[in-house]
Design a protein around this motif. Structure first.
Motif, PDB file in Angstrom:
ATOM      1  N   ILE A  61       0.832  -1.201   0.000  1.00 32.24           N
ATOM      2  CA  ILE A  61       0.000   0.000   0.000  1.00 32.24           C
ATOM      3  C   ILE A  61       0.868   1.252   0.000  1.00 32.24           C
ATOM      4  O   ILE A  61       0.591   2.214  -0.729  1.00 32.24           O
ATOM      5  CB  ILE A  61      -0.973  -0.016   1.201  1.00 32.24           C
ATOM      6  N   ALA A  62       1.937   1.250   0.792  1.00 37.04           N
ATOM      7  CA  ALA A  62       2.845   2.393   0.814  1.00 37.04           C
ATOM      8  C   ALA A  62       3.472   2.617  -0.561  1.00 37.04           C
ATOM      9  O   ALA A  62       3.586   3.749  -1.028  1.00 37.04           O
ATOM     10  CB  ALA A  62       3.930   2.180   1.875  1.00 37.04           C
ATOM     11  N   ALA A  63       3.863   1.530  -1.227  1.00 40.05           N
ATOM     12  CA  ALA A  63       4.435   1.650  -2.571  1.00 40.05           C
ATOM     13  C   ALA A  63       3.396   2.184  -3.551  1.00 40.05           C
ATOM     14  O   ALA A  63       3.707   3.032  -4.402  1.00 40.05           O
ATOM     15  CB  ALA A  63       4.964   0.295  -3.044  1.00 40.05           C
ATOM     16  N   ALA A  64       2.160   1.715  -3.429  1.00 42.86           N
ATOM     17  CA  ALA A  64       1.094   2.194  -4.312  1.00 42.86           C
ATOM     18  C   ALA A  64       0.852   3.686  -4.106  1.00 42.86           C
ATOM     19  O   ALA A  64       0.604   4.424  -5.069  1.00 42.86           O
ATOM     20  CB  ALA A  64      -0.190   1.406  -4.072  1.00 42.86           C
ATOM     21  N   LYS A  65       0.942   4.149  -2.868  1.00 40.17           N
ATOM     22  CA  LYS A  65       0.768   5.578  -2.593  1.00 40.17           C
ATOM     23  C   LYS A  65       1.849   6.421  -3.290  1.00 40.17           C
ATOM     24  O   LYS A  65       1.567   7.446  -3.884  1.00 40.17           O
ATOM     25  CB  LYS A  65       0.801   5.840  -1.084  1.00 40.17           C
ATOM     26  N   VAL A  66       3.084   5.940  -3.188  1.00 41.44           N
ATOM     27  CA  VAL A  66       4.194   6.661  -3.828  1.00 41.44           C
ATOM     28  C   VAL A  66       3.996   6.704  -5.329  1.00 41.44           C
ATOM     29  O   VAL A  66       4.124   7.767  -5.973  1.00 41.44           O
ATOM     30  CB  VAL A  66       5.555   6.002  -3.479  1.00 41.44           C
ATOM     31  N   LEU A  67       3.655   5.575  -5.926  1.00 41.94           N
ATOM     32  CA  LEU A  67       3.459   5.525  -7.370  1.00 41.94           C
ATOM     33  C   LEU A  67       2.291   6.428  -7.797  1.00 41.94           C
ATOM     34  O   LEU A  67       2.375   7.092  -8.840  1.00 41.94           O
ATOM     35  CB  LEU A  67       3.201   4.090  -7.819  1.00 41.94           C
ATOM     36  N   THR A  68       1.250   6.474  -7.003  1.00 43.41           N
ATOM     37  CA  THR A  68       0.111   7.330  -7.327  1.00 43.41           C
ATOM     38  C   THR A  68       0.501   8.797  -7.247  1.00 43.41           C
ATOM     39  O   THR A  68       0.115   9.604  -8.120  1.00 43.41           O
ATOM     40  CB  THR A  68      -1.055   7.031  -6.362  1.00 43.41           C
ATOM     41  N   ARG A  69       1.296   9.169  -6.246  1.00 43.03           N
ATOM     42  CA  ARG A  69       1.769  10.565  -6.159  1.00 43.03           C
ATOM     43  C   ARG A  69       2.643  10.915  -7.362  1.00 43.03           C
ATOM     44  O   ARG A  69       2.507  11.995  -7.941  1.00 43.03           O
ATOM     45  CB  ARG A  69       2.537  10.782  -4.862  1.00 43.03           C
ATOM     46  N   LEU A  70       3.528  10.003  -7.727  1.00 40.36           N
ATOM     47  CA  LEU A  70       4.424  10.266  -8.864  1.00 40.36           C
ATOM     48  C   LEU A  70       3.662  10.295 -10.185  1.00 40.36           C
ATOM     49  O   LEU A  70       4.036  11.028 -11.100  1.00 40.36           O
ATOM     50  CB  LEU A  70       5.518   9.203  -8.929  1.00 40.36           C
ATOM     51  N   GLY A  71       2.620   9.484 -10.275  1.00 36.79           N
ATOM     52  CA  GLY A  71       1.875   9.400 -11.527  1.00 36.79           C
ATOM     53  C   GLY A  71       0.744  10.400 -11.653  1.00 36.79           C
ATOM     54  O   GLY A  71       0.134  10.513 -12.704  1.00 36.79           O
ATOM     55  N   GLY A  72       0.464  11.098 -10.552  1.00 41.77           N
ATOM     56  CA  GLY A  72      -0.683  12.011 -10.555  1.00 41.77           C
ATOM     57  C   GLY A  72      -0.399  13.390 -10.911  1.00 41.77           C
ATOM     58  O   GLY A  72       0.203  14.089 -11.458  1.00 41.77           O
TER      59      GLY A  72
END
Length: 72
Positions: A61-72
């Motif tokens: 979940i933490a990794a998904a949050k980082v990827l979402t911030r970078l991709g958003g």
């Protein structure tokens, strides 16, 4: 604003990580609700397995949050 292919890939990867979290939850949901083990050692093993699953889910979940911030 239009997302770049790289941003789309990051968001797709975040979605895939969340899917893995769901799969882990599905695999361990019975363990979270009740333990069929009757001996203390077996119950402790079940609890340890559940704790490991929760740690893995939190990491994903933490990794998904980082990827979402970078991709958003």
């Amino acid at each position: 604003m239009h997302e770049t292919p790289f941003e789309n890939e990051l968001l797709d990867l975040a979605d895939r990580l969340c899917t893995v979290v769901g799969m882990i939850m599905e695999d361990h949901h019975c363990l979270a609700v009740f333990s069929s083990a009757t001996q203390t050692a077996a119950k402790l093993q079940d609890i340890e397995e559940l704790a490991t699953a929760v740690q893995n889910m939190a990491t994903l979940i933490a990794a998904a949050k980082v990827l979402t911030r970078l991709g958003g």
